[in-house]
Each structure stands twice: as C-alpha cells, then as structure tokens.
Design a protein around this motif. Sequence first.
Motif, PDB file in Angstrom:
ATOM      1  N   ALA A 252      -1.812  -3.741  10.501  1.00 30.69           N
ATOM      2  CA  ALA A 252      -1.218  -4.802  11.302  1.00 30.69           C
ATOM      3  C   ALA A 252      -2.262  -5.833  11.728  1.00 30.69           C
ATOM      4  O   ALA A 252      -1.960  -7.016  11.876  1.00 30.69           O
ATOM      5  CB  ALA A 252      -0.547  -4.202  12.541  1.00 30.69           C
ATOM      6  N   SER A 253      -3.495  -5.386  11.912  1.00 26.08           N
ATOM      7  CA  SER A 253      -4.552  -6.274  12.404  1.00 26.08           C
ATOM      8  C   SER A 253      -4.921  -7.370  11.407  1.00 26.08           C
ATOM      9  O   SER A 253      -5.544  -8.367  11.789  1.00 26.08           O
ATOM     10  CB  SER A 253      -5.805  -5.458  12.736  1.00 26.08           C
ATOM     11  OG  SER A 253      -6.280  -4.777  11.594  1.00 26.08           O
TER      12      SER A 253
ATOM     13  N   SER B 266       0.821  -1.209   0.000  1.00 27.40           N
ATOM     14  CA  SER B 266       0.000   0.000   0.000  1.00 27.40           C
ATOM     15  C   SER B 266       0.858   1.263   0.000  1.00 27.40           C
ATOM     16  O   SER B 266       0.605   2.202  -0.763  1.00 27.40           O
ATOM     17  CB  SER B 266      -0.940   0.011   1.210  1.00 27.40           C
ATOM     18  OG  SER B 266      -1.855  -1.050   1.154  1.00 27.40           O
ATOM     19  N   LEU B 267       1.886   1.283   0.876  1.00 31.00           N
ATOM     20  CA  LEU B 267       2.745   2.465   0.972  1.00 31.00           C
ATOM     21  C   LEU B 267       3.548   2.677  -0.309  1.00 31.00           C
ATOM     22  O   LEU B 267       3.537   3.774  -0.896  1.00 31.00           O
ATOM     23  CB  LEU B 267       3.704   2.316   2.164  1.00 31.00           C
ATOM     24  CG  LEU B 267       3.112   2.493   3.559  1.00 31.00           C
ATOM     25  CD1 LEU B 267       4.154   2.150   4.621  1.00 31.00           C
ATOM     26  CD2 LEU B 267       2.616   3.922   3.767  1.00 31.00           C
TER      27      LEU B 267
ATOM     28  N   ALA C 171       8.487  -8.885  16.591  1.00 33.52           N
ATOM     29  CA  ALA C 171       9.164  -7.722  16.015  1.00 33.52           C
ATOM     30  C   ALA C 171       8.369  -7.148  14.843  1.00 33.52           C
ATOM     31  O   ALA C 171       8.241  -5.924  14.704  1.00 33.52           O
ATOM     32  CB  ALA C 171      10.571  -8.117  15.558  1.00 33.52           C
ATOM     33  N   LEU C 172       7.838  -8.025  14.007  1.00 32.55           N
ATOM     34  CA  LEU C 172       7.078  -7.568  12.838  1.00 32.55           C
ATOM     35  C   LEU C 172       5.810  -6.825  13.237  1.00 32.55           C
ATOM     36  O   LEU C 172       5.402  -5.881  12.555  1.00 32.55           O
ATOM     37  CB  LEU C 172       6.708  -8.761  11.944  1.00 32.55           C
ATOM     38  CG  LEU C 172       7.848  -9.396  11.153  1.00 32.55           C
ATOM     39  CD1 LEU C 172       7.322 -10.551  10.309  1.00 32.55           C
ATOM     40  CD2 LEU C 172       8.536  -8.369  10.271  1.00 32.55           C
ATOM     41  N   SER C 173       5.186  -7.270  14.331  1.00 30.26           N
ATOM     42  CA  SER C 173       3.979  -6.567  14.783  1.00 30.26           C
ATOM     43  C   SER C 173       4.317  -5.120  15.126  1.00 30.26           C
ATOM     44  O   SER C 173       3.547  -4.192  14.822  1.00 30.26           O
ATOM     45  CB  SER C 173       3.356  -7.276  15.986  1.00 30.26           C
ATOM     46  OG  SER C 173       4.216  -7.239  17.110  1.00 30.26           O
ATOM     47  N   GLY C 174       5.509  -4.911  15.731  1.00 29.95           N
ATOM     48  CA  GLY C 174       5.945  -3.552  16.042  1.00 29.95           C
ATOM     49  C   GLY C 174       6.263  -2.762  14.784  1.00 29.95           C
ATOM     50  O   GLY C 174       5.918  -1.583  14.683  1.00 29.95           O
ATOM     51  N   VAL C 175       6.898  -3.410  13.813  1.00 27.81           N
ATOM     52  CA  VAL C 175       7.222  -2.753  12.552  1.00 27.81           C
ATOM     53  C   VAL C 175       5.945  -2.341  11.820  1.00 27.81           C
ATOM     54  O   VAL C 175       5.863  -1.244  11.257  1.00 27.81           O
ATOM     55  CB  VAL C 175       8.067  -3.689  11.660  1.00 27.81           C
ATOM     56  CG1 VAL C 175       8.234  -3.081  10.265  1.00 27.81           C
ATOM     57  CG2 VAL C 175       9.429  -3.940  12.289  1.00 27.81           C
TER      58      VAL C 175
ATOM     59  N   GLY D 188       2.573   1.950   9.864  1.00 32.31           N
ATOM     60  CA  GLY D 188       1.212   2.456   9.707  1.00 32.31           C
ATOM     61  C   GLY D 188       0.810   3.470  10.747  1.00 32.31           C
ATOM     62  O   GLY D 188      -0.332   3.951  10.750  1.00 32.31           O
ATOM     63  N   ASP D 189       1.773   3.788  11.652  1.00 38.21           N
ATOM     64  CA  ASP D 189       1.493   4.730  12.731  1.00 38.21           C
ATOM     65  C   ASP D 189       0.252   4.309  13.521  1.00 38.21           C
ATOM     66  O   ASP D 189      -0.518   5.139  14.003  1.00 38.21           O
ATOM     67  CB  ASP D 189       1.315   6.147  12.169  1.00 38.21           C
ATOM     68  CG  ASP D 189       1.438   7.213  13.257  1.00 38.21           C
ATOM     69  OD1 ASP D 189       2.089   6.930  14.278  1.00 38.21           O
ATOM     70  OD2 ASP D 189       0.871   8.301  13.088  1.00 38.21           O
TER      71      ASP D 189
END
Length: 319
Positions: free
Chosen positions: A237-238, A80-81, A127-131, A136-137
Amino acid sequence: MKTKLKRLFTEYNIILILAIILLYGFFGVPYFSGPNNLIKLASDLSMYGIVAIGMTFLLISGEIDLSLGMSVALSTIVSSLVGSQLGGVAGIIAAIVVCGLIGLFNGFLVTRFHMSSLIASIATMTALSGVCFLLGDGQTVPNNSELLRALYTYKLFGVSFLQLPIVLFILCLVGFGLLLHNTRFGNGIFVVGGNEEAGYTAGINIGRTKMLCFLIGGVCAGITGILLGSYVFAGAASYGDGLNITLISACVLGGVKFTGGKGGVVRTLLGIIVVRTLINITSLLSFDAWAQNVVTGLLLLLVLIVDRCTREQRLEDAA
C-alpha cells in the motif's frame, strides 16, 4: 527569430527549467551522466510517465482522480497475489482490469451522480488504502512470478535503452498522443474541459467522454503498478504514497491546465522528466525524502509564478 524564441519560452517555460536542471546534473552532480544512472532515470520516468498520461487526459477534460496513486499501489498487490498463484499473464490482466474498473467507478460517480471528481476520488482513494492493507494484511506482498519480476528489466532486442518501461512509455506517448490530438474523441476532451456547455451544443456525449478519460487513467495506473511491482519484486500500500503529488506536479509543470481544456502528452513528458530528474539528482546528492519534496514543491511554485507572469505579459501584448 527572436520573437519566435520568446514565444516558445513563454509558452513552454518548462524547457528552460529543464535545460538548467540537466546542465547542473551533467556538470555538477557525480555519477549523474553515467550510462547506468541515465538508463535507470529513463526507466523510472517512463514508469511513472505512463500513469501521468492518464492524469493528463483527466485534467484536460476538467476532472481529476486522486485515487490513481492508490490504484497503482493496488495494482502492485493484485499483480503480485494473482501472479504468484495463477501466473504472470493472469496477474497482468487482473491488475489492469481492477484498476480500469476503479476508474470507471469514479467516472460513474462523477457523470451519473454529478459528484465533484475531487471529492469522489478522495473517497475512493481512502477506501482503496483500506483494501490495500486488507489484501496485504498490512505487509509487503512478495511477487513470486518469474514473468512479472522480469518485466521491468526486459530489454527489447537486448538494447539497454530499450527496457520495457521505456518502450511502453513511448508507445503510450504516440498512441495516446494521436488519440488526443487526431481524433474526434480527443477534440471532444478539449471542448468538454474548456467549456462544457459548448460540448453540449456541439453534440458531444459529455458523460461518455469523461467516463473514457477515467477508464484511461485507471488502465494507465494498472500498467504503472505492474511495472513498479516488477521493479521492487513486491506489492504494498505504501507504494502509492505521495504519487499523486508527482503526477499533478508533472502535468502542471508541463503546462497542462488544471481547470481543463489545455494540455498534451508532450507537455506531460516535459513535466515528468523535470520531476523525476530532480528526484534523481537529489537522491544522488543524498537528500532526505522530505528535502526532495521541498525542492519539488518550490520548483512547482516557481513555474506557476512564471506562468502567471508570462500569461499577463501575453495579455498585455495582445492588447
């Protein structure tokens, strides 16, 4: 004939369960048999089936990657980004490369440092959940690329049942199926997963075989994330929440051995059809998300119990 049928349902007991679910859906659930719902179901299970194939390779090799769910979520965000800024093609490439590298990173941890794939992938998943939240802020990232937004609903030759997710899933089934069952590399995966010592004796490069399985898992996660982002027009992330349960359930329900050495893409196909059809039916019946999880979990337990009983019966027959 009777013995062959018994052997078929003993080895593929999921077929009987699938038949029961489909019969109930067609005759007991309103709108299930409608063309629109069937096309939606086929596209849905195809999208998740692609990453389930990646999990299949890992499980057969005796490993697991619990970061695949968050890799899918990261793929929705990256596509998306990047797609919104540099175009849809760049978004597709970026998402697949990033997820492939994540898979290789997990494989490196397992093969180089001899870490448990369960522990390594849990660390990567965290770690990926934090990234994902950082990129996505903490918000949903809109997908503004017209190309990416059109991918999920694109119909090959204008045929409804040839939507892009379905076509890609079929290609993955055929391609990865041939790779798994008709190549030296595929045979090596079964050997490594069933008996690693035998793999060493046979001259199989254990580390390379497992690294490639992790790479396949990551690439499949990237493709699924691109399609998911196209379906919802966004990344978040969800979108990775609970996905690992779907993947593991599909593989185990289909008969992929959790400890390695046994499985196949056809088995995973059967498993993903069961899982996503069950979710589709419960959604049509207005079940809440928690109720869908309960039904899926109970079905998984049922299949495992039946598999255990039939395995014991096979041992008694052999004796």
